[in-house]
Design a protein around this motif. Sequence first.
Motif, mmCIF file in Angstrom:
data_model
loop_
_atom_site.group_PDB
_atom_site.id
_atom_site.type_symbol
_atom_site.label_atom_id
_atom_site.label_comp_id
_atom_site.label_asym_id
_atom_site.label_seq_id
_atom_site.Cartn_x
_atom_site.Cartn_y
_atom_site.Cartn_z
ATOM 1 N N ALA A 47 0.819 -1.212 0.000
ATOM 2 C CA ALA A 47 0.000 0.000 0.000
ATOM 3 C C ALA A 47 0.855 1.265 0.000
ATOM 4 N N ALA A 48 1.988 1.211 0.684
ATOM 5 C CA ALA A 48 2.847 2.390 0.793
ATOM 6 C C ALA A 48 3.713 2.608 -0.447
ATOM 7 N N THR A 49 4.141 1.516 -1.079
ATOM 8 C CA THR A 49 5.129 1.650 -2.156
ATOM 9 C C THR A 49 4.558 1.474 -3.555
ATOM 10 N N ASP A 50 3.378 0.866 -3.670
ATOM 11 C CA ASP A 50 2.789 0.558 -4.975
ATOM 12 C C ASP A 50 3.700 -0.371 -5.778
ATOM 13 N N ASN A 51 4.447 -1.217 -5.056
ATOM 14 C CA ASN A 51 5.393 -2.142 -5.670
ATOM 15 C C ASN A 51 4.731 -3.520 -5.801
ATOM 16 N N VAL A 52 4.681 -4.023 -7.017
ATOM 17 C CA VAL A 52 4.047 -5.315 -7.299
ATOM 18 C C VAL A 52 4.680 -6.441 -6.478
ATOM 19 N N GLU A 53 5.986 -6.374 -6.276
ATOM 20 C CA GLU A 53 6.697 -7.419 -5.525
ATOM 21 C C GLU A 53 6.258 -7.487 -4.064
ATOM 22 N N SER A 54 5.633 -6.435 -3.561
ATOM 23 C CA SER A 54 5.204 -6.389 -2.160
ATOM 24 C C SER A 54 3.768 -6.869 -1.966
#
Length: 124
Positions: A47-54
Amino acid sequence: MTNVSLATITITNLRLRTYIGFNPEETTKLQDVVINIRIQYPAEKAAATDNVESALNYKTITKEIIQHVEEGRFLLLEKLVGDVLAICTTHPWVRYASVTVDKPHALRFADSVSLTLEEYRDGQ
């Protein structure tokens, strides 16, 4: 104890066909099943990074479920639901999962028969 925000992924009415049951006609004829799934995992980083890996990849999980159900043969609804739950909880991030499988027309005067299994995990 640390507060953790859990994301809930909901997969609604995944309609598949498989061999389910032990009566002679059930072992030779594909039947419809309807699968509903809830998976919870900590999603603060995604939610904080908008990183698919997360993020937990629900498409990968769903593809594995589809393949397992459509290629499988099950005598009991419990086995089918347990297998789908095991797929849903494979990833170590998963804190909770619930799987309900409906078997439409299993009883003469009912829309369907369903079974639900759940798994809870403590956060690490």
